[in-house]
Design a protein around this motif. Structure first.
Motif, PDB file in Angstrom:
ATOM      1  N   ASN A 153      43.045  23.197  38.642  1.00 14.00           N
ATOM      2  CA  ASN A 153      43.832  22.363  39.549  1.00 14.00           C
ATOM      3  C   ASN A 153      44.632  23.221  40.513  1.00 14.00           C
ATOM      4  OD1 ASN A 153      44.304  19.245  39.475  1.00 14.00           O
ATOM      5  ND2 ASN A 153      43.773  19.783  37.358  1.00 14.00           N
ATOM      6  N   VAL A 154      45.302  24.226  39.953  1.00 12.58           N
ATOM      7  CA  VAL A 154      46.160  25.079  40.771  1.00 12.58           C
ATOM      8  C   VAL A 154      45.326  25.936  41.714  1.00 12.58           C
ATOM      9  CG1 VAL A 154      47.852  26.961  40.687  1.00 12.58           C
ATOM     10  CG2 VAL A 154      48.013  25.065  39.066  1.00 12.58           C
ATOM     11  N   ALA A 155      44.163  26.367  41.260  1.00 13.20           N
ATOM     12  CA  ALA A 155      43.316  27.253  42.068  1.00 13.20           C
ATOM     13  C   ALA A 155      42.537  26.517  43.148  1.00 13.20           C
ATOM     14  CB  ALA A 155      42.340  28.001  41.158  1.00 13.20           C
ATOM     15  N   TYR A 156      42.601  25.191  43.173  1.00 17.53           N
ATOM     16  CA  TYR A 156      41.737  24.420  44.073  1.00 17.53           C
ATOM     17  C   TYR A 156      41.971  24.790  45.547  1.00 17.53           C
ATOM     18  CZ  TYR A 156      39.308  20.545  46.270  1.00 17.53           C
ATOM     19  OH  TYR A 156      38.449  19.794  47.042  1.00 17.53           O
ATOM     20  N   GLY A 157      43.233  24.912  45.939  1.00 16.14           N
ATOM     21  CA  GLY A 157      43.527  25.253  47.332  1.00 16.14           C
ATOM     22  C   GLY A 157      42.965  26.609  47.723  1.00 16.14           C
ATOM     23  N   LEU A 158      42.989  27.557  46.802  1.00 14.90           N
ATOM     24  CA  LEU A 158      42.432  28.886  47.066  1.00 14.90           C
ATOM     25  C   LEU A 158      40.909  28.821  47.137  1.00 14.90           C
ATOM     26  CD1 LEU A 158      44.680  30.913  44.598  1.00 14.90           C
ATOM     27  CD2 LEU A 158      44.982  30.649  47.070  1.00 14.90           C
ATOM     28  N   ARG A 159      40.335  27.942  46.341  1.00 16.47           N
ATOM     29  CA  ARG A 159      38.874  27.754  46.370  1.00 16.47           C
ATOM     30  C   ARG A 159      38.439  27.213  47.733  1.00 16.47           C
ATOM     31  NH1 ARG A 159      35.777  23.304  42.531  1.00 16.47           N
ATOM     32  NH2 ARG A 159      33.751  23.354  43.576  1.00 16.47           N
ATOM     33  N   VAL A 160      39.186  26.240  48.264  1.00 16.19           N
ATOM     34  CA  VAL A 160      38.870  25.677  49.575  1.00 16.19           C
ATOM     35  C   VAL A 160      38.960  26.743  50.655  1.00 16.19           C
ATOM     36  CG1 VAL A 160      39.680  24.043  51.330  1.00 16.19           C
ATOM     37  CG2 VAL A 160      39.569  23.345  48.926  1.00 16.19           C
ATOM     38  N   ARG A 161      39.883  27.700  50.458  1.00 14.45           N
ATOM     39  CA  ARG A 161      40.051  28.786  51.433  1.00 14.45           C
ATOM     40  C   ARG A 161      39.020  29.890  51.268  1.00 14.45           C
ATOM     41  NH1 ARG A 161      44.634  26.169  50.920  1.00 14.45           N
ATOM     42  NH2 ARG A 161      46.235  26.217  52.558  1.00 14.45           N
ATOM     43  N   GLY A 162      38.109  29.767  50.293  1.00 13.63           N
ATOM     44  CA  GLY A 162      37.015  30.713  50.149  1.00 13.63           C
ATOM     45  C   GLY A 162      37.317  31.918  49.281  1.00 13.63           C
ATOM     46  N   MET A 163      38.400  31.897  48.519  1.00 14.75           N
ATOM     47  CA  MET A 163      38.730  33.029  47.653  1.00 14.75           C
ATOM     48  C   MET A 163      37.779  33.068  46.454  1.00 14.75           C
ATOM     49  SD  MET A 163      42.386  33.961  45.864  1.00 14.75           S
ATOM     50  CE  MET A 163      43.167  34.260  47.448  1.00 14.75           C
ATOM     51  N   GLY A 164      37.440  34.269  46.004  1.00 18.85           N
ATOM     52  CA  GLY A 164      36.540  34.437  44.872  1.00 18.85           C
ATOM     53  C   GLY A 164      37.107  33.872  43.578  1.00 18.85           C
ATOM     54  N   ARG A 165      36.234  33.491  42.658  1.00 19.88           N
ATOM     55  CA  ARG A 165      36.640  32.802  41.429  1.00 19.88           C
ATOM     56  C   ARG A 165      37.621  33.629  40.607  1.00 19.88           C
ATOM     57  NH1 ARG A 165      35.090  29.061  37.513  1.00 19.88           N
ATOM     58  NH2 ARG A 165      35.252  29.816  35.369  1.00 19.88           N
ATOM     59  N   THR A 166      37.329  34.902  40.387  1.00 23.45           N
ATOM     60  CA  THR A 166      38.192  35.720  39.529  1.00 23.45           C
ATOM     61  C   THR A 166      39.589  35.849  40.123  1.00 23.45           C
ATOM     62  OG1 THR A 166      36.290  36.993  38.743  1.00 23.45           O
ATOM     63  CG2 THR A 166      38.487  37.966  38.456  1.00 23.45           C
ATOM     64  N   GLU A 167      39.671  36.144  41.422  1.00 28.55           N
ATOM     65  CA  GLU A 167      40.977  36.342  42.051  1.00 28.55           C
ATOM     66  C   GLU A 167      41.775  35.050  42.088  1.00 28.55           C
ATOM     67  OE1 GLU A 167      42.992  37.971  46.233  1.00 28.55           O
ATOM     68  OE2 GLU A 167      40.803  37.899  46.006  1.00 28.55           O
ATOM     69  N   ARG A 168      41.106  33.940  42.420  1.00 27.64           N
ATOM     70  CA  ARG A 168      41.864  32.691  42.528  1.00 27.64           C
ATOM     71  C   ARG A 168      42.372  32.221  41.169  1.00 27.64           C
ATOM     72  NH1 ARG A 168      36.492  30.217  43.802  1.00 27.64           N
ATOM     73  NH2 ARG A 168      35.900  28.843  42.044  1.00 27.64           N
ATOM     74  N   ARG A 169      41.601  32.457  40.102  1.00 26.02           N
ATOM     75  CA  ARG A 169      42.063  32.055  38.771  1.00 26.02           C
ATOM     76  C   ARG A 169      43.223  32.949  38.313  1.00 26.02           C
ATOM     77  NH1 ARG A 169      38.912  28.579  35.709  1.00 26.02           N
ATOM     78  NH2 ARG A 169      39.528  29.593  33.767  1.00 26.02           N
ATOM     79  N   GLU A 170      43.181  34.220  38.683  1.00 23.98           N
ATOM     80  CA  GLU A 170      44.291  35.118  38.345  1.00 23.98           C
ATOM     81  C   GLU A 170      45.574  34.667  39.042  1.00 23.98           C
ATOM     82  OE1 GLU A 170      43.064  39.015  39.416  1.00 23.98           O
ATOM     83  OE2 GLU A 170      41.801  39.323  37.631  1.00 23.98           O
ATOM     84  N   ARG A 171      45.439  34.340  40.330  1.00 21.70           N
ATOM     85  CA  ARG A 171      46.621  33.901  41.071  1.00 21.70           C
ATOM     86  C   ARG A 171      47.118  32.547  40.570  1.00 21.70           C
ATOM     87  NH1 ARG A 171      46.110  34.878  47.453  1.00 21.70           N
ATOM     88  NH2 ARG A 171      47.832  33.374  47.315  1.00 21.70           N
ATOM     89  N   ALA A 172      46.199  31.674  40.178  1.00 24.95           N
ATOM     90  CA  ALA A 172      46.591  30.371  39.638  1.00 24.95           C
ATOM     91  C   ALA A 172      47.337  30.540  38.319  1.00 24.95           C
ATOM     92  CB  ALA A 172      45.364  29.481  39.458  1.00 24.95           C
ATOM     93  N   ALA A 173      46.856  31.446  37.477  1.00 21.16           N
ATOM     94  CA  ALA A 173      47.528  31.701  36.197  1.00 21.16           C
ATOM     95  C   ALA A 173      48.934  32.261  36.428  1.00 21.16           C
ATOM     96  CB  ALA A 173      46.698  32.658  35.349  1.00 21.16           C
ATOM     97  N   GLU A 174      49.070  33.136  37.426  1.00 20.32           N
ATOM     98  CA  GLU A 174      50.395  33.677  37.758  1.00 20.32           C
ATOM     99  C   GLU A 174      51.334  32.568  38.232  1.00 20.32           C
ATOM    100  OE1 GLU A 174      49.774  36.664  40.682  1.00 20.32           O
ATOM    101  OE2 GLU A 174      48.763  38.068  39.316  1.00 20.32           O
ATOM    102  N   ALA A 175      50.797  31.651  39.048  1.00 17.91           N
ATOM    103  CA  ALA A 175      51.612  30.553  39.557  1.00 17.91           C
ATOM    104  C   ALA A 175      52.054  29.630  38.425  1.00 17.91           C
ATOM    105  CB  ALA A 175      50.835  29.767  40.613  1.00 17.91           C
ATOM    106  N   LEU A 176      51.173  29.391  37.456  1.00 15.99           N
ATOM    107  CA  LEU A 176      51.546  28.568  36.300  1.00 15.99           C
ATOM    108  C   LEU A 176      52.603  29.269  35.454  1.00 15.99           C
ATOM    109  CD1 LEU A 176      48.045  27.172  35.311  1.00 15.99           C
ATOM    110  CD2 LEU A 176      50.021  25.806  35.985  1.00 15.99           C
TER     111      LEU A 176
END
Length: 355
Positions: free
Chosen positions: A110-133
């Motif tokens: 859910n948190v990584a969705y916006g980064l996914r729309v922006r084209g960020m790679g799966r590993t990086e966006r999930r790392e950033r989403a986990a940090e945000a959580l």
């Protein structure tokens, strides 16, 4: 150009507002929902738009977000005119009251969705989403679904999703409205602490005066599409700019020019807050230097926990509310009792006329 000089050009200074509105108007048919609003919101500020339903505050938020386009006027984001840009072209993000989380996705997705729309790679966006959580104290729940969370936790997920894309401005449209009282009070504190730690500009829309007074650096009070007053919580509560602000923000006892003329020789309205009034349970209190007193009769008594509201109909004035923090007289009939209401002259706040 050197890197230092380039950074100085690109990085906004404190003098450049995060948001600047100039003569902003939005009309729906013949109705002006927003009527010539001028407003500067500072960098890193927690700014609340407070007002009743239909006052224009939510429309202003939607105009800043790009969900509505202005009829006239301009919207600037860090000095750049974004008045005609689409929502995805503006470096802002919005948290709504219903949170709008995807029920079939885990929290991290859910948190990584916006980064996914922006084209960020799966590993990086999930790392950033986990940090945000982790930033909103939900780092242990990355694999859970929204249905497995409480209302307050879902609200924090919505915040993390909005913050993970690092917007310049975060817009919050009554995000605490669906929470119960105790949780809402807890989230008010958490939200303000989060904003302070991140340093991001927050624009918070609410009709709840307690929320605005608790969290805001400054408040804009809206009425009929205009801003009635801008100031800190203390300024707006202690020195309201007119009858509307005095009555909407907290409880005020409004005295008309007739009473003012009799007591002070001034043909103007003034207000006195309930906690500034004192109550004598007889009519022996006499007027003396620095204090005004009026006789009245008790019409009702309401216990509110931390104090008691005593409603008094003044003989030569309005009905007023007195906030009594001490024990009431015991074993006596208080309703209908003759009393004296007094206040210090310095606690009378004079109100300018409203156009």
């Amino acid at each position: 150009m050197s890197e230092t000089a380039l950074a100085a050009v690109q990085k906004p200074t404190a003098e450049v507002p995060a948001i600047r509105l100039r003569r902003l108007t939005k009309s729906f048919g013949e109705t002006n929902a927003v009527d010539g609003v001028d407003l500067d919101i500072r960098q890193g500020e927690f700014f609340s738009m407070l007002g009743p339903s239909g006052s224009g505050k939510t429309t202003v938020l939607r105009l800043i977000a790009g969900f509505e386009l202005p009829t006239s006027g301009t919207i600037e984001l860090e000095g750049q005119d974004v008045s005609g840009k689409a929502p995805f072209e503006r470096d802002v993000n919005t948290v709504f009251q219903d949170y709008a989380l995807f029920p079939h996705m885990s929290l991290v997705d859910n948190v990584a969705y916006g980064l996914r729309v922006r084209g960020m790679g799966r590993t990086e966006r999930r790392e950033r989403a986990a940090e945000a959580l982790g930033r909103v104290q939900l780092g242990k729940f990355v694999s859970r679904r929204p249905s497995q969370l409480s209302g307050g936790q879902r609200q924090r997920v919505a915040l993390a999703r909005a913050l993970v894309v690092e917007p310049k401005v975060l817009l919050l449209d009554e995000p605490l409205g669906a929470l119960d009282l105790k949780l809402r009070q807890q989230m008010q504190i958490e939200l303000k602490e989060l904003q302070r730690s991140l340093g991001i500009t927050f624009i918070f829309v609410t009709h709840d005066q307690e929320e605005a007074l608790t969290m805001s650096d400054r408040i804009g009070v809206f009425n009929n599409g205009k801003i009635a007053q801008i100031g800190t919580a203390h300024e707006i509560y202690q020195r309201p700019a007119g009858p509307f602000v005095a009555n909407f923000v907290g409880t005020s006892n409004l005295f008309d020019p007739v009473v003012a003329g009799r007591l002070y020789g001034r043909q103007e309205q003034f207000v006195v807050r309930p906690e500034r009034l004192s109550l004598s349970w007889d009519r022996s209190a006499a007027m003396h230097d620095g204090v005004a007193s009026l006789p009245g009769k008790v019409t009702s008594i309401v216990y509110v926990g931390h104090a008691t509201q005593v409603n008094v109909a003044l003989e030569d004035g309005p009905a007023v509310v007195v906030l009594v923090g001490t024990e009431l007289p015991e074993g006596e009939q208080l309703l209908g009792r003759d009393v004296t209401v007094s206040w210090a002259h310095r606690d009378a706040v004079w109100l300018p006329g409203e156009a």
